[in-house]
Design a protein around this motif. Structure first.
Motif, PDB file in Angstrom:
ATOM      1  N   PHE A 132       8.811  -1.628  10.742  1.00 11.20           N
ATOM      2  CA  PHE A 132       9.393  -0.496   9.992  1.00 11.20           C
ATOM      3  C   PHE A 132      10.982  -0.176   9.534  1.00 11.20           C
ATOM      4  N   GLU A 133      11.740  -1.216  10.106  1.00 15.63           N
ATOM      5  CA  GLU A 133      13.304  -0.595   9.905  1.00 15.63           C
ATOM      6  C   GLU A 133      13.388  -0.702   7.838  1.00 15.63           C
ATOM      7  N   GLU A 134      14.367   0.380   7.803  1.00 16.08           N
ATOM      8  CA  GLU A 134      14.484   0.258   6.961  1.00 16.08           C
ATOM      9  C   GLU A 134      15.967  -0.525   6.256  1.00 16.08           C
ATOM     10  N   LYS A 135      16.056  -1.167   6.221  1.00 17.58           N
ATOM     11  CA  LYS A 135      17.550  -1.728   5.811  1.00 17.58           C
ATOM     12  C   LYS A 135      17.611  -2.677   4.945  1.00 17.58           C
ATOM     13  N   ILE A 180       0.622  -5.584   6.392  1.00 14.79           N
ATOM     14  CA  ILE A 180       1.508  -5.701   6.252  1.00 14.79           C
ATOM     15  C   ILE A 180       1.937  -5.637   4.991  1.00 14.79           C
ATOM     16  N   ILE A 181       3.223  -5.043   4.798  1.00 12.18           N
ATOM     17  CA  ILE A 181       3.551  -5.321   3.188  1.00 12.18           C
ATOM     18  C   ILE A 181       4.906  -4.993   3.203  1.00 12.18           C
ATOM     19  N   ILE A 182       6.224  -5.701   3.312  1.00 12.23           N
ATOM     20  CA  ILE A 182       6.838  -5.173   3.131  1.00 12.23           C
ATOM     21  C   ILE A 182       7.834  -5.764   1.635  1.00 12.23           C
ATOM     22  N   GLU A 198      -9.171  -0.630  -0.904  1.00 14.84           N
ATOM     23  CA  GLU A 198      -9.285   1.105  -1.611  1.00 14.84           C
ATOM     24  C   GLU A 198      -8.262   1.321  -1.561  1.00 14.84           C
ATOM     25  N   LYS A 199      -7.303   1.579  -0.688  1.00 14.67           N
ATOM     26  CA  LYS A 199      -5.972   2.280  -1.022  1.00 14.67           C
ATOM     27  C   LYS A 199      -4.681   0.911   0.103  1.00 14.67           C
ATOM     28  N   TYR A 200      -3.642   1.794  -0.813  1.00 13.13           N
ATOM     29  CA  TYR A 200      -2.014   1.521  -0.447  1.00 13.13           C
ATOM     30  C   TYR A 200      -1.046   2.207   0.643  1.00 13.13           C
ATOM     31  N   LYS A 201      -0.877   2.267   1.663  1.00 12.79           N
ATOM     32  CA  LYS A 201      -0.353   3.139   2.497  1.00 12.79           C
ATOM     33  C   LYS A 201       0.754   2.971   3.281  1.00 12.79           C
ATOM     34  N   HIS A 202       2.168   3.868   2.969  1.00 12.95           N
ATOM     35  CA  HIS A 202       3.293   3.094   3.081  1.00 12.95           C
ATOM     36  C   HIS A 202       3.032   4.022   4.914  1.00 12.95           C
ATOM     37  N   LEU A 203       3.920   3.027   4.916  1.00  7.03           N
ATOM     38  CA  LEU A 203       3.868   2.625   6.496  1.00  7.03           C
ATOM     39  C   LEU A 203       5.298   2.940   7.304  1.00  7.03           C
ATOM     40  N   THR A 204       5.357   3.795   8.173  1.00  4.13           N
ATOM     41  CA  THR A 204       6.594   4.217   8.939  1.00  4.13           C
ATOM     42  C   THR A 204       6.799   4.317  10.590  1.00  4.13           C
TER      43      THR A 204
END
Lengths: 205, 100
Positions: A132-135, A180-182, A198-204
């Motif tokens: 879940f790191e953003e880089k 997981i989708i990155i 059904e759903k597409y969810k943002h993970l943090t």
């Protein structure tokens, strides 16, 4: 007298040598100047084959205008974890190309090991990333999909439409959802998602 | 092996990153993390400006299409805008050291 004879001989000698009909070979400048040995059409060494059945596989999705699909022989980190099946391709359309890499493992343990090792080095230079790191982890647009036993990585010079691909994976029964989708756009940072039918969810974090 | 190609190296400037920051739904990287892109072109040219004028539209489109910015926010595709967003280097020395 002798001098006259010598002059006459010299005159005839010069005359015959200047009027020789011997055909001299002419050199073409193009033949002797150095040329580049590059052949534009055969510049790639990693593309090894063309398979028309693969074109129809990807063309099954209406909006994609696929020109050709070529197989890649390159090795990637997930190849080290004994996948039971793998597909490594470059899909060419008229304006773009997409690298399609997929690995299927016998169980979720192998898939997880492969996934976490892949996160250490998606491409050179290695830019390891935590969950879940953003880089930035890749130079181009890239999406990684992971489900129970499958790992898929897409790379393209243009932005990848994740939702289109999810529909494609669903239609082709590759997977109905991914834990997981990155997604990383060029010059952007990673974003984490998960998907079900059904759903597409943002993970943090 | 020498390639009969020229190149244009396109490197985003801070103005481009600022524009991304304003319109993109994902956070852009810092300028020092940005990588240039190399576009291979024909090598039969003498004047950089002529080459750039011939190629900038296609390159600009590539750069914009690779972002996450919706098309409605794209700037006008002009040479001035292109130069405001990117540094460019043009040359003809291209060697393929992997192809023997």
């Amino acid at each position: 007298m002798i001098v006259n004879i010598l002059y006459t001989m010299l005159f005839f000698f010069l005359l015959t040598s200047c009027t020789s009909k011997k055909n001299k070979e002419l050199k073409n400048m193009d033949d002797i100047t150095p040329k580049a040995s590059y052949t534009k059409k055969n510049s790639s060494t990693i593309v090894i084959s063309k398979d028309s059945s693969l074109i129809s596989y990807f063309s099954s999705f209406n909006s994609w205008q696929i020109d050709s699909v070529n197989e890649l022989e390159s090795k990637f980190v997930p190849d080290r974890f004994s996948p039971i099946k793998s597909k490594k391709l470059i899909i060419y359309s008229s304006s773009d190309s997409t690298q399609f890499l997929s690995w299927k493992y016998k169980d979720s343990i192998d898939a997880k090991r492969s996934f976490y090792n892949f996160l250490d080095c998606v491409e050179k230079p290695c830019r390891p990333i935590q969950l879940f790191e953003e880089k930035k982890i890749a130079s181009s647009n890239m999406v990684i999909f992971k489900d129970e036993t499958t790992l898929i990585c897409l790379k393209s010079s243009k932005r990848i439409n994740v939702k289109d691909w999810l529909v494609f994976f669903n239609l082709n029964k590759t997977s109905t959802g991914f834990d997981i989708i990155i997604e990383q756009v060029k010059n952007g940072k990673t974003k984490w998602y998960s998907s079900t039918k059904e759903k597409y969810k943002h993970l943090t974090k | 092996m020498i390639l009969d190609r020229g190149y244009i190296i396109v490197e985003p400037k801070q103005q481009f990153i600022d524009w991304l920051m304003k319109h993109q739904d994902t956070e852009p990287v810092k300028l020092e993390e940005v990588e240039p892109t190399v576009y291979l072109i024909d090598d039969d040219f003498m004047d950089d400006e002529i080459v750039l004028n011939k190629s900038y539209e296609e390159i600009f489109m590539y750069e914009l299409e690779s972002t996450a910015v919706h098309e409605s926010f794209w700037p006008l595709i002009t040479i001035e805008q292109f130069k405001e967003f990117f540094n460019v280097k043009i040359g003809v020395s291209v060697y393929d050291i992997k192809s023997k």
